[in-house]
Design a protein around this motif. Sequence first.
Motif, PDB file in Angstrom:
ATOM      1  N   PHE A 159       0.863  -1.178   0.000  1.00 47.52           N
ATOM      2  CA  PHE A 159       0.000   0.000   0.000  1.00 47.52           C
ATOM      3  C   PHE A 159       0.900   1.230   0.000  1.00 47.52           C
ATOM      4  O   PHE A 159       1.792   1.347   0.844  1.00 47.52           O
ATOM      5  CB  PHE A 159      -0.895   0.030   1.242  1.00 47.52           C
ATOM      6  N   ARG A 160       0.690   2.137  -0.948  1.00 52.25           N
ATOM      7  CA  ARG A 160       1.518   3.343  -0.949  1.00 52.25           C
ATOM      8  C   ARG A 160       0.741   4.575  -0.514  1.00 52.25           C
ATOM      9  O   ARG A 160       1.336   5.602  -0.193  1.00 52.25           O
ATOM     10  CB  ARG A 160       2.145   3.571  -2.326  1.00 52.25           C
ATOM     11  N   ARG A 161      -0.572   4.486  -0.493  1.00 51.73           N
ATOM     12  CA  ARG A 161      -1.383   5.590   0.018  1.00 51.73           C
ATOM     13  C   ARG A 161      -2.634   5.054   0.682  1.00 51.73           C
ATOM     14  O   ARG A 161      -3.331   4.203   0.121  1.00 51.73           O
ATOM     15  CB  ARG A 161      -1.788   6.551  -1.103  1.00 51.73           C
ATOM     16  N   VAL A 162      -2.910   5.561   1.870  1.00 51.51           N
ATOM     17  CA  VAL A 162      -4.182   5.323   2.554  1.00 51.51           C
ATOM     18  C   VAL A 162      -4.586   6.682   3.113  1.00 51.51           C
ATOM     19  O   VAL A 162      -3.977   7.181   4.064  1.00 51.51           O
ATOM     20  CB  VAL A 162      -4.062   4.291   3.688  1.00 51.51           C
ATOM     21  N   ALA A 163      -5.575   7.306   2.512  1.00 52.63           N
ATOM     22  CA  ALA A 163      -5.951   8.668   2.894  1.00 52.63           C
ATOM     23  C   ALA A 163      -7.468   8.778   2.988  1.00 52.63           C
ATOM     24  O   ALA A 163      -8.208   8.040   2.318  1.00 52.63           O
ATOM     25  CB  ALA A 163      -5.402   9.673   1.889  1.00 52.63           C
ATOM     26  N   LEU A 164      -7.916   9.716   3.805  1.00 54.39           N
ATOM     27  CA  LEU A 164      -9.352   9.818   4.084  1.00 54.39           C
ATOM     28  C   LEU A 164      -9.767  11.273   4.204  1.00 54.39           C
ATOM     29  O   LEU A 164      -9.013  12.107   4.711  1.00 54.39           O
ATOM     30  CB  LEU A 164      -9.675   9.051   5.371  1.00 54.39           C
ATOM     31  N   VAL A 165     -10.987  11.541   3.750  1.00 53.25           N
ATOM     32  CA  VAL A 165     -11.630  12.826   3.983  1.00 53.25           C
ATOM     33  C   VAL A 165     -12.870  12.565   4.838  1.00 53.25           C
ATOM     34  O   VAL A 165     -13.753  11.800   4.449  1.00 53.25           O
ATOM     35  CB  VAL A 165     -12.048  13.507   2.667  1.00 53.25           C
ATOM     36  N   ASP A 166     -12.899  13.173   6.005  1.00 51.22           N
ATOM     37  CA  ASP A 166     -14.048  13.043   6.898  1.00 51.22           C
ATOM     38  C   ASP A 166     -15.151  13.970   6.392  1.00 51.22           C
ATOM     39  O   ASP A 166     -14.976  15.194   6.328  1.00 51.22           O
ATOM     40  CB  ASP A 166     -13.634  13.421   8.320  1.00 51.22           C
ATOM     41  N   LEU A 167     -16.287  13.405   6.020  1.00 50.71           N
ATOM     42  CA  LEU A 167     -17.399  14.166   5.453  1.00 50.71           C
ATOM     43  C   LEU A 167     -18.509  14.433   6.460  1.00 50.71           C
ATOM     44  O   LEU A 167     -19.573  14.927   6.086  1.00 50.71           O
ATOM     45  CB  LEU A 167     -17.972  13.416   4.246  1.00 50.71           C
ATOM     46  N   ALA A 178     -22.268  15.729  -2.487  1.00 50.65           N
ATOM     47  CA  ALA A 178     -22.037  15.327  -3.881  1.00 50.65           C
ATOM     48  C   ALA A 178     -20.978  16.217  -4.526  1.00 50.65           C
ATOM     49  O   ALA A 178     -20.074  15.722  -5.212  1.00 50.65           O
ATOM     50  CB  ALA A 178     -23.340  15.395  -4.663  1.00 50.65           C
ATOM     51  N   GLU A 179     -21.084  17.532  -4.322  1.00 47.11           N
ATOM     52  CA  GLU A 179     -20.127  18.454  -4.923  1.00 47.11           C
ATOM     53  C   GLU A 179     -18.723  18.237  -4.375  1.00 47.11           C
ATOM     54  O   GLU A 179     -17.738  18.259  -5.123  1.00 47.11           O
ATOM     55  CB  GLU A 179     -20.567  19.899  -4.659  1.00 47.11           C
ATOM     56  N   ARG A 180     -18.634  18.011  -3.064  1.00 43.61           N
ATOM     57  CA  ARG A 180     -17.316  17.854  -2.452  1.00 43.61           C
ATOM     58  C   ARG A 180     -16.638  16.568  -2.925  1.00 43.61           C
ATOM     59  O   ARG A 180     -15.447  16.565  -3.264  1.00 43.61           O
ATOM     60  CB  ARG A 180     -17.439  17.857  -0.930  1.00 43.61           C
ATOM     61  N   VAL A 181     -17.390  15.483  -2.961  1.00 44.31           N
ATOM     62  CA  VAL A 181     -16.823  14.213  -3.407  1.00 44.31           C
ATOM     63  C   VAL A 181     -16.380  14.316  -4.860  1.00 44.31           C
ATOM     64  O   VAL A 181     -15.295  13.842  -5.237  1.00 44.31           O
ATOM     65  CB  VAL A 181     -17.826  13.061  -3.217  1.00 44.31           C
ATOM     66  N   GLN A 182     -17.204  14.941  -5.696  1.00 50.09           N
ATOM     67  CA  GLN A 182     -16.863  15.100  -7.100  1.00 50.09           C
ATOM     68  C   GLN A 182     -15.565  15.899  -7.261  1.00 50.09           C
ATOM     69  O   GLN A 182     -14.688  15.538  -8.052  1.00 50.09           O
ATOM     70  CB  GLN A 182     -17.994  15.809  -7.841  1.00 50.09           C
ATOM     71  N   THR A 183     -15.403  16.947  -6.458  1.00 50.39           N
ATOM     72  CA  THR A 183     -14.187  17.764  -6.509  1.00 50.39           C
ATOM     73  C   THR A 183     -12.964  16.959  -6.056  1.00 50.39           C
ATOM     74  O   THR A 183     -11.899  17.028  -6.684  1.00 50.39           O
ATOM     75  CB  THR A 183     -14.332  19.006  -5.615  1.00 50.39           C
ATOM     76  N   LEU A 184     -13.114  16.199  -4.998  1.00 51.66           N
ATOM     77  CA  LEU A 184     -11.993  15.425  -4.457  1.00 51.66           C
ATOM     78  C   LEU A 184     -11.526  14.325  -5.396  1.00 51.66           C
ATOM     79  O   LEU A 184     -10.356  13.954  -5.401  1.00 51.66           O
ATOM     80  CB  LEU A 184     -12.394  14.816  -3.105  1.00 51.66           C
ATOM     81  N   LEU A 185     -12.437  13.808  -6.199  1.00 50.31           N
ATOM     82  CA  LEU A 185     -12.097  12.705  -7.095  1.00 50.31           C
ATOM     83  C   LEU A 185     -11.541  13.174  -8.439  1.00 50.31           C
ATOM     84  O   LEU A 185     -11.158  12.345  -9.261  1.00 50.31           O
ATOM     85  CB  LEU A 185     -13.329  11.823  -7.334  1.00 50.31           C
ATOM     86  N   LYS A 186     -11.462  14.476  -8.656  1.00 49.89           N
ATOM     87  CA  LYS A 186     -10.924  14.993  -9.913  1.00 49.89           C
ATOM     88  C   LYS A 186      -9.431  14.691 -10.025  1.00 49.89           C
ATOM     89  O   LYS A 186      -8.723  14.689  -9.027  1.00 49.89           O
ATOM     90  CB  LYS A 186     -11.149  16.493 -10.011  1.00 49.89           C
TER      91      LYS A 186
END
Length: 278
Positions: free
Chosen positions: A251-259, A270-278
Motif C-alpha cells: 500500500f503506498r497511500r491510505v488517505a481519508l476525507v471526513d465528510l 455530492a459536490e465535495r466528493v466530485q471535486t476530491l475525485l478529480k
Amino acid sequence: MKKTWLILPAILGIALFFQFTFKKEQPTWTDLFNGKDLKDWTPKIRTHELGVNFANTFRVEDGLLKVRYDGYEQFDQQYGHLFYKTPYSYYLLSIEYRFVGEQCPGGEGWALRNSGAMLHCQDPKTMLKDQDFPISIEAQFLGGNGKDKRSTCNLCTPGTNVVMGDSLFTPHCINSISETYHGDQWVKANFIVLGDTEVHHLVGKDTVISYYQPQIGGGNVSPFDPSIKVDGKKINSGYISLQSESHPIDFRRVALVDLSSIKDDPRKLAERVQTLLK
C-alpha cells in the motif's frame, strides 16, 4: 486616523470568521498512513492477541506499507487485519495498492492475489483471539492471475448484510463490474461511505458497485462475541482495517476525507466528493 484603527479590527474579524467558516465546510485529505511507520495502526492477527504483529506481517519499507509472510512456515489461517485508530461514519477513503510476489505456503486457493479494506469494522478490542475476520463490510481487492477475469473492489460481508436493489443481499460476496488488473500494477481504489445509508466502491473515478443500509447479520465470521453480533442492527460507523490473507501486497497511500461536517447536506456532499475525485 482613529476611525481607521477602529474599523480595521472589525474587518479582520469578519475575514477570519469567513475564513474559519469556509475551512470548516471544506473537508480535506488526511493521510492515515504516514509513509514512515505504523503509528496509529494496530494489528489483530488470528490466534494472536490484539497488538501482536506476528512475524512482522505488517511493516513499512521504502515508504510503503507492506504485508509479508517471510516469517511464516505455513499460513495456517492466520488471517490478519491492521486497524486504524479512529472510527469514522461519513467519509471518502482512497487506497493505492498492488499485489507482489508469491502466496504464502498454506494459503487457501481463493486467497491468491486476494486482500481487502474492511469498512465499518467492529472495535478490534471486541474481537476474540481466534476470530478470523472482523464484523465489517469488506471491499475485496483481487489481482489478476494472468488469464482469468478477476474484478476488484468487490463486496464481501463477514458478519454483515446489505441492501441491493429492493432486497436484503445475504450471499457472502458479489463481484463488481471493474476491469481485471494483472501483474504488479498499482490500482487506485476509492470508497464513498455514508453512514448506514449507502456505500460506493470506485476504481479511480468509476463506480463499480453500490449498496445500501449496511447491517449486522449473516455468517462468514467465526468465532464471535454474540453480544457484539446483533443481527439486524444498522452499522452507522466503524473502524477501517487492511487485510493480510496470505498473498503479499503493498500500500503506498491510505488517505481519508471526513465528510461528517456536511453529512446533512446532500448537495454539498455530492459536490465535495466530485471535486476530491478529480
